[in-house]
Design an enzyme around this catalytic site. Structure first.
Site, PDB file in Angstrom:
ATOM      1  N   SER A 298       0.866  -1.169   0.000  1.00  0.00           N
ATOM      2  CA  SER A 298       0.000   0.000   0.000  1.00  0.00           C
ATOM      3  C   SER A 298       0.902   1.219   0.000  1.00  0.00           C
ATOM      4  CB  SER A 298      -0.864   0.006   1.252  1.00  0.00           C
ATOM      5  OG  SER A 298      -0.024   0.211   2.371  1.00  0.00           O
ATOM      6  N   LYS A 299       0.288   2.365  -0.069  1.00  0.00           N
ATOM      7  CA  LYS A 299       1.078   3.596  -0.070  1.00  0.00           C
ATOM      8  C   LYS A 299       1.936   3.678   1.191  1.00  0.00           C
ATOM      9  CE  LYS A 299       0.603   7.940  -2.018  1.00  0.00           C
ATOM     10  NZ  LYS A 299       0.311   8.446  -3.262  1.00  0.00           N
ATOM     11  N   ARG A 300       1.333   3.270   2.284  1.00  0.00           N
ATOM     12  CA  ARG A 300       2.031   3.329   3.565  1.00  0.00           C
ATOM     13  C   ARG A 300       3.230   2.387   3.586  1.00  0.00           C
ATOM     14  NH1 ARG A 300       1.545   0.350   7.774  1.00  0.00           N
ATOM     15  NH2 ARG A 300      -0.171  -0.778   6.823  1.00  0.00           N
ATOM     16  N   THR A 301       3.090   1.224   2.931  1.00  0.00           N
ATOM     17  CA  THR A 301       4.171   0.238   3.010  1.00  0.00           C
ATOM     18  C   THR A 301       5.119   0.292   1.814  1.00  0.00           C
ATOM     19  OG1 THR A 301       2.617  -1.388   2.123  1.00  0.00           O
ATOM     20  CG2 THR A 301       2.957  -1.406   4.499  1.00  0.00           C
ATOM     21  N   GLY A 302       5.040   1.317   1.034  1.00  0.00           N
ATOM     22  CA  GLY A 302       6.076   1.476   0.011  1.00  0.00           C
ATOM     23  C   GLY A 302       5.605   1.508  -1.424  1.00  0.00           C
TER      24      GLY A 302
END
Ligand code: GLU
Length: 443
Positions: free
Chosen positions: A217-221
């Site tokens: 996801s955006k949060r995880t890269g």
């Protein structure tokens, strides 16, 4: 001669997964002394956007992955029509309104995937649906083979069809792409068969997951390559990180240049298992690359960041930036870290965080600061050795411990309680600002 392609759709930015696919194709081409084609798959006129296309090209250049040839599918519609017409003429395809569909015959299809080995597709038992989604069961709970749409109702050619026509006519020898395309492969094979084209070899790269095994996801890269650029990663660090997503040069080696990776690269050594994206590892690599990078080059990278923050104008002191970069070089994962931590060099009004002030400047040190600032005002030369000597002398005269003053001084001149060596910091900031900031603290 080996010829590979990277075929992004300009319906979004170039993300980690796409960049990894581009990189593996590029390495394959270079390792085999073959060529690397960039094919912009812009047949979807609604969703394809010029800005995405530009971003993809820019990102490829920034990553250092030049292409040998470039094609746009939107310029090849006549070609796809021509081949669809041929299939109509040969009775292999039929029309349904404006659409042209290929008659699919249930059969067993085998491919030898260079990474995954033999894959058998039983087309009677998997559904060919044009969006590549989950099998659709018919009313008896069975899957059914659907005819493949070559040209859609609106007259635009469909992905699988364009892909086959292009791969064949461009003499692509190896189709290297993400595992998410595996379900398209048997359908493409049937199109090859119908067109009588020679098959390329296939290699499906493992998926990239986050560390918890979930979707990136955006949060995880899963952010665009251009976002990594904006965060201030060195391109070679990101490239090095991407090459480790599913491949390893062997041993424990992790840092390696693109050229040495090319020497060692083998598509057969790519893992089948999903690769986990680790932001910490990317940052670690980036830190290592920045540490080793030429300072002048880092200064060039830093200038637009400093301009954006309005820390410098058009007319700036390059030497000051260079000195700052030198001091922080070993202490940053990204250029944004630098911009954040070295801000005190470039701004006029220092903001000291309330908690930090409370922790280090709550006890009145006006007398000590005044003495130190007076002495610094007279210090010549204003270098590390001399400022340290002056500081030690002041501390001795006041009969206090150096440590009683080190942190408060650091906070007063940088706004932070951590950072590089105090005297290096003082010298970097310069006499005028150091004296002024020490004198200005309101107790
Ligand atoms: N345009 C497709 C994509 O962006 C390319 C798939 C392929 O490499 O065949 O996913």
């Amino acid at each position: 001669m080996a010829k590979v392609r990277f075929a992004p759709s300009p319906t979004g930015y170039l993300h980690v997964g796409g960049a990894r696919t581009a990189l593996f194709n590029w390495m394959y081409a270079r390792a085999a002394q073959g060529s690397f084609v960039l094919r912009i798959e812009d047949t979807d006129r609604q969703r394809s956007k010029k800005e995405f296309e530009e971003e993809i090209l820019d990102s490829m250049k920034w990553l250092g992955l030049p292409w040998d040839e470039i094609y746009y599918q939107s310029q090849r519609f006549d070609l796809y029509r021509e081949h669809a017409q041929r299939l109509l003429d040969e009775g292999k395809a039929y029309k349904e309104g404006e659409a042209i569909l290929l008659k699919m015959l249930p059969q067993e299809i085998k491919i030898y995937d260079l990474i995954r080995g033999e894959i058998v597709f039983d087309t009677a038992n998997f559904v060919v649906c044009s969006d590549g989604g989950e099998p659709v069961l018919d009313k008896d709970g069975k899957t059914s083979l659907k005819d493949e749409v070559l040209i859609k109702d609106d007259g635009s050619p469909a992905y699988n069809f364009c892909c086959v026509v292009d791969d064949a006519l461009m003499d692509i020898t190896h189709v290297i792409r993400g595992e998410d395309h595996i379900s398209n492969t048997p359908r493409q094979l049937m199109i090859y068969q119908a067109l009588g084209f020679k098959l390329p070899k296939f290699a499906h790269l493992p998926l990239i997951m986050d560390e918890g095994g979930g979707r990136l996801s955006k949060r995880t890269g899963a952010v665009a390559v251009s976002d990594y650029r904006k965060q201030g990663f060195l391109p070679e660090a990101l490239v090095n990180y991407l090459m480790l997503l599913g491949w390893s040069p062997g041993g424990n080696q992790e840092m390696m240049s693109l050229s040495s990776a090319v020497e060692k690269f083998s598509i057969k050594k790519v893992n089948k298992a999903a690769a986990a994206f680790s932001m910490d590892k990317l940052k670690w690599l980036s830190n290592q690359y920045i540490k080793q990078a030429d300072t002048e080059r880092l200064v060039d990278f830093m200038i637009p960041f400093l301009k954006e923050k309005k820390y410098i104008g058009e007319d700036f002191d390059r030497q000051k930036i260079k000195n700052s970069v030198n001091l922080f070089k070993g202490r940053m994962d990204t250029f944004l870290d630098f911009i954040e931590r070295a801000d005190f060099v470039f701004i006029d009004e220092l903001q000291i965080d309330g908690d930090v002030f409370q922790k280090h400047l709550s006890r009145n040190k006006e007398k000590e600061f005044r003495l130190l600032s007076d002495r610094f005002a007279q210090t010549e030369p204003f270098d590390v050795a001399t400022t340290e000597k002056v500081f030690r002398k002041v501390v001795a005269e006041l009969g206090i411990k150096a440590s009683d003053l080190v942190h408060p001084v650091r906070v007063a001149i940088t706004g932070r309680d951590v950072g590089p060596g105090l005297f290096e910091t003082i010298v970097l900031l310069g006499k005028e600002k150091t004296v002024e900031r020490l004198a200005k603290v309101s107790w």
